[in-house]
Design a protein around this motif. Sequence first.
Motif, PDB file in Angstrom:
ATOM      1  N   PRO A  22      20.273  15.193  50.559  1.00  0.00           N
ATOM      2  CA  PRO A  22      20.435  13.684  50.483  1.00  0.00           C
ATOM      3  C   PRO A  22      20.599  14.482  48.222  1.00  0.00           C
ATOM      4  CG  PRO A  22      17.940  14.336  50.055  1.00  0.00           C
ATOM      5  CD  PRO A  22      19.353  14.537  51.557  1.00  0.00           C
ATOM      6  N   MET A  23      21.794  13.792  47.248  1.00  0.00           N
ATOM      7  CA  MET A  23      21.595  13.683  46.558  1.00  0.00           C
ATOM      8  C   MET A  23      21.209  12.911  45.441  1.00  0.00           C
ATOM      9  SD  MET A  23      25.134  15.181  46.701  1.00  0.00           S
ATOM     10  CE  MET A  23      25.297  15.601  44.895  1.00  0.00           C
ATOM     11  N   SER A  24      20.656  11.831  45.528  1.00  0.00           N
ATOM     12  CA  SER A  24      19.848  10.647  45.061  1.00  0.00           C
ATOM     13  C   SER A  24      18.581  10.722  44.498  1.00  0.00           C
ATOM     14  CB  SER A  24      20.245   9.047  45.866  1.00  0.00           C
ATOM     15  OG  SER A  24      18.717   8.307  44.742  1.00  0.00           O
ATOM     16  N   PRO A  25      18.370  10.935  43.309  1.00  0.00           N
ATOM     17  CA  PRO A  25      16.873  10.747  42.630  1.00  0.00           C
ATOM     18  C   PRO A  25      16.078  10.193  43.011  1.00  0.00           C
ATOM     19  CG  PRO A  25      18.503   9.684  40.701  1.00  0.00           C
ATOM     20  CD  PRO A  25      18.820  10.340  42.193  1.00  0.00           C
ATOM     21  N   ILE A  26      16.415   9.128  43.685  1.00  0.00           N
ATOM     22  CA  ILE A  26      15.518   8.168  44.200  1.00  0.00           C
ATOM     23  C   ILE A  26      14.891   8.458  45.153  1.00  0.00           C
ATOM     24  CG2 ILE A  26      17.046   6.098  44.234  1.00  0.00           C
ATOM     25  CD1 ILE A  26      16.176   6.781  47.207  1.00  0.00           C
ATOM     26  N   TRP A  27      14.977   9.354  46.201  1.00  0.00           N
ATOM     27  CA  TRP A  27      13.336  10.629  46.903  1.00  0.00           C
ATOM     28  C   TRP A  27      12.943  11.122  46.236  1.00  0.00           C
ATOM     29  CZ3 TRP A  27      14.725   7.134  51.481  1.00  0.00           C
ATOM     30  CH2 TRP A  27      15.462   8.063  51.368  1.00  0.00           C
ATOM     31  N   GLU A  28      12.623  11.372  45.158  1.00  0.00           N
ATOM     32  CA  GLU A  28      12.267  12.159  44.554  1.00  0.00           C
ATOM     33  C   GLU A  28      10.734  11.127  43.757  1.00  0.00           C
ATOM     34  OE1 GLU A  28      12.958  14.870  41.535  1.00  0.00           O
ATOM     35  OE2 GLU A  28      13.920  16.082  43.331  1.00  0.00           O
ATOM     36  N   ALA A  29      11.887  10.005  43.280  1.00  0.00           N
ATOM     37  CA  ALA A  29      10.922   8.211  42.399  1.00  0.00           C
ATOM     38  C   ALA A  29       9.734   7.667  43.506  1.00  0.00           C
ATOM     39  CB  ALA A  29      12.900   7.859  41.931  1.00  0.00           C
ATOM     40  N   TYR A  30      10.378   7.781  44.659  1.00  0.00           N
ATOM     41  CA  TYR A  30       9.212   7.124  45.737  1.00  0.00           C
ATOM     42  C   TYR A  30       8.818   8.355  46.675  1.00  0.00           C
ATOM     43  CZ  TYR A  30      11.339   3.501  43.499  1.00  0.00           C
ATOM     44  OH  TYR A  30      11.217   2.283  43.205  1.00  0.00           O
ATOM     45  N   PRO A  31       7.666   9.299  46.647  1.00  0.00           N
ATOM     46  CA  PRO A  31       7.432  10.294  47.133  1.00  0.00           C
ATOM     47  C   PRO A  31       7.079   9.314  48.174  1.00  0.00           C
ATOM     48  CG  PRO A  31       5.626   9.684  45.010  1.00  0.00           C
ATOM     49  CD  PRO A  31       7.375   8.946  45.221  1.00  0.00           C
TER      50      PRO A  31
END
Length: 328
Positions: free
Chosen positions: A287-296
Amino acid sequence: MIKALKTMTAATAILAGTTAFAADTPKIGAAVYGLNAEFMQIWAAALENHPAVKEGKVEVTVFDGRYDALVQQEQFETMITQGYDAIIFVPIDIEAGATAVQLAADEGIPVFGSNTRVNSDQLTAYVGSDDVQSGYMEAKYVLDQIGCTGNVVIIEGPIGQSAQIQRLEGNQKALAECPDVKVVEQQTANWSRAEAQTLMENWLTAHPGEIAGIIGQNDEMALGAIEAVKAAGLNVSDFAIAGIDGVTDALLAVKAGDMASILQDGAAQAQGALDLAIKAVQPDYEPMSPIWEAYPDMPWNGGADAEYSVPWTPVTLDNVDALLELRQ
């Protein structure tokens, strides 16, 4: 949160600058129920801003369903004929959308749900938020503000769309905790600010001085109700008003003290679904989207989960300026 994309009328290829796509570049379609309002424009803009799109690793086309289940089915047929590798689906109707999903499944094309649900066991995965929870949260706010007594109105989304069904379930759950509250009017305004304003104008005339709370199942409709209150020469502060989505005008209204809102992160829903769609086409994709870090609390888990739930964020005076800054 990403600046809203200009409303698209049919289908728009979202390209990164002048990038030329290779023949083996995955081609993914996004069939959304409609692009008239800001929330779905934000959702669509998030696809344009996905790193994989900006780097030319994937080609994405957004189809405007124009709030019509038949139009969405026809768009699925177009994507199947044109050989799309995967489809992201935001359906207008929880039941009618199942036919479109089945058409794709019969051709071996994976379909990923996002934002609204479809009653089908053929979806590969779903990325969205718990609409029952948001419906409960907004209604509870209104009921708390009026002291669990008095009359309220409910402005619903399009009848038959999952968000309308599930937010109403949440509304009713909160109302069950306040048996002294009466729902004096309840009707759809189809996510439309203008339709909600007309409804509210009629209700204020039919129930003069009797309505204490306004439950709008999205922000646009809550904002329409506020316009009706103002047009009637009444004080907005005399009503408890809530909506859902965190669109820009609602953020401003929260800051002004006119209403409450709950942010639905459409950008995270869209980008999460796109990561999953690319993974289905290219198994080695990370995954390249930053959303996975934004929502741990919503881990990627190798893209193998059937459902990913993006958390809600209540809009408060403490966070509203930061949220508005993200819309610049």
